[in-house]
Design a protein around this motif. Structure first.
Motif, mmCIF file in Angstrom:
data_model
loop_
_atom_site.group_PDB
_atom_site.id
_atom_site.type_symbol
_atom_site.label_atom_id
_atom_site.label_comp_id
_atom_site.label_asym_id
_atom_site.label_seq_id
_atom_site.Cartn_x
_atom_site.Cartn_y
_atom_site.Cartn_z
ATOM 1 N N GLN A 88 0.818 -1.215 0.000
ATOM 2 C CA GLN A 88 0.000 0.000 0.000
ATOM 3 C C GLN A 88 0.855 1.270 0.000
ATOM 4 O O GLN A 88 0.502 2.264 -0.660
ATOM 5 N N ILE A 92 0.368 4.088 -2.761
ATOM 6 C CA ILE A 92 -0.105 5.417 -2.357
ATOM 7 C C ILE A 92 0.952 6.482 -2.655
ATOM 8 O O ILE A 92 0.667 7.499 -3.293
ATOM 9 N N PHE A 103 -7.528 8.408 -5.580
ATOM 10 C CA PHE A 103 -7.036 7.116 -5.103
ATOM 11 C C PHE A 103 -8.077 6.552 -4.158
ATOM 12 O O PHE A 103 -8.498 7.214 -3.206
ATOM 13 N N PHE A 105 -8.659 3.592 -1.559
ATOM 14 C CA PHE A 105 -7.962 2.595 -0.754
ATOM 15 C C PHE A 105 -8.980 1.697 -0.056
ATOM 16 O O PHE A 105 -9.895 2.187 0.622
ATOM 17 N N CYS A 148 -3.570 8.075 3.303
ATOM 18 C CA CYS A 148 -4.530 8.713 2.400
ATOM 19 C C CYS A 148 -5.145 9.961 3.034
ATOM 20 O O CYS A 148 -5.337 10.984 2.372
ATOM 21 N N GLN A 149 -5.431 9.884 4.326
ATOM 22 C CA GLN A 149 -5.975 11.046 5.035
ATOM 23 C C GLN A 149 -4.968 12.203 5.029
ATOM 24 O O GLN A 149 -5.336 13.368 4.840
ATOM 25 N N ARG A 152 -4.817 13.812 1.644
ATOM 26 C CA ARG A 152 -6.066 14.570 1.454
ATOM 27 C C ARG A 152 -6.016 15.897 2.219
ATOM 28 O O ARG A 152 -6.369 16.951 1.695
ATOM 29 N N TYR A 159 -8.198 11.345 -2.085
ATOM 30 C CA TYR A 159 -7.733 10.049 -1.608
ATOM 31 C C TYR A 159 -8.703 9.614 -0.507
ATOM 32 O O TYR A 159 -8.767 10.249 0.548
ATOM 33 N N SER A 161 -10.706 6.296 1.719
ATOM 34 C CA SER A 161 -10.603 4.913 2.174
ATOM 35 C C SER A 161 -11.985 4.333 2.411
ATOM 36 O O SER A 161 -12.817 4.948 3.080
ATOM 37 N N TYR A 233 -12.791 11.343 4.568
ATOM 38 C CA TYR A 233 -11.660 10.488 4.173
ATOM 39 C C TYR A 233 -11.896 9.008 4.401
ATOM 40 O O TYR A 233 -11.203 8.172 3.834
#
Length: 317
Positions: A88, A92, A103, A105, A148-149, A152, A159, A161, A233
């Motif tokens: 990951q 990412i 993206f 996830f 991802c957070q 973002r 991004y 999840s 997120y």
């Protein structure tokens, strides 16, 4: 988002990735990219970076992971932690570095604490300790959510999840040494049926509660996230309904036609007592599941019967 958008699906041959691929094709998306593990080792940072530079996808859907049930997680903790983090993180960070704006996830409900209040809300993340039997996989997925957070928050990229509950369906893993509870049960009941309806022994007490989502519904949620700008997120993906493992066993027994006894081995672990997802955030923005459990199990069993020779060859060698 248009039908020619170049979309890379990491893990496109797995149960979830394959379902996402089917769903995208059925909606007319024509520019899909998939690489097998032999073609692209996602644990290799340079290989992933080179792939991004060459293919230049516009969207990445990360359905790639090293997965397994309680037994596999317990026996291989380092692999479940490290390989998932490598996969990951490479996906990412590589996507971020080449300027990919969207993206998606995919994770798991095991990211939430073992004794979190029910149903599980997104804000319960990191509020208590994890379930020990799968904490290694959960820790890896939590780092993915947080990566991802962070992107973002810091760079204002889309991004997001999606955390599904227990998934099942076509292309599931039916290997009794590494599979999750529903496909493992389905296989056990089928084999007992063809073995003169012999007894079936199942792990634990049968009392834990579990929620299950048909994988095609998960794919529909991914497409919803693809085609819409989700304001937060992290989103739970599930049915919002759970069932006792004992009732699940009885449902699978009914679907497969097994008529023997069910025995429960209480010396084996139950895992988390309950994992029901609060799916109100996804419902509020316009998505909900469509496949009820027994109907989904029937579809899964039909796929299992149609592919049983290949399953034995692939999963048990």
């Amino acid at each position: 988002m248009n039908k020619n958008t170049k979309i890379y699906i990491a893990g496109h041959r797995g149960m979830v990735g394959a379902a996402v691929w089917r769903a995208l094709e059925s909606k007319g998306y024509k520019n899909l990219i998939g690489k097998t593990s032999a073609e692209l080792d996602l644990r290799n940072q340079q290989a992933v970076s080179d792939f991004y530079q060459e293919e230049q996808p516009e969207v990445v859907i990360d359905a790639a992971a090293k997965v397994g049930g309680i037994l596999a997680n317990n026996d291989f903790p380092y692999q479940f932690l490290m390989e998932n983090m490598l996969i990951q993180n490479n996906l990412i960070d590589g996507a971020f570095k080449v300027g990919i704006e969207k993206f998606i996830f995919l994770g798991s409900s095991c990211i939430y604490p073992k004794f979190a209040p029910q149903p599980l809300k997104e804000e319960y993340l990191l509020t208590d300790s994890l379930e020990p039997t799968n904490e290694w996989y959960a820790l890896a997925k939590i780092t993915g959510v947080k990566a991802c957070q962070a992107i973002r928050k810091q760079y204002n990229k889309e991004y997001v999840s999606l955390m599904p509950t227990n998934l099942y369906g076509s292309f599931d893993n039916f290997d009794l040494q590494s599979s999750h509870v529903l496909p493992a049960m389905l296989r056990k009941f089928h084999e007992a049926k063809i073995n003169n309806h012999s007894e079936v022994t199942l792990w634990g007490s049968g009392t834990p509660m579990r929620e299950f989502l048909f994988v095609d519904d998960m794919a529909a949620a991914v497409i919803y996230a693809l085609e819409n700008n989700l304001p937060e997120y992290l989103y739970n993906i599930g049915t919002g309904k759970d069932i006792k493992i004992k009732e699940l066993a009885e449902t699978i027994q009914k679907v497969t036609g097994h008529q023997g006894k069910i025995l429960w081995d209480a010396s084996k672990p139950d895992g988390t007592p309950r994992k029901l997802m609060d799916v109100s955030k996804m419902k509020e923005i316009g998505w909900r599941y469509s496949t009820e459990l027994e109907d989904g199990i029937q579809k899964t069993y039909q796929w299992f019967l149609e592919n049983i020779d290949n399953i034995k060859e692939v999963r048990l060698t």
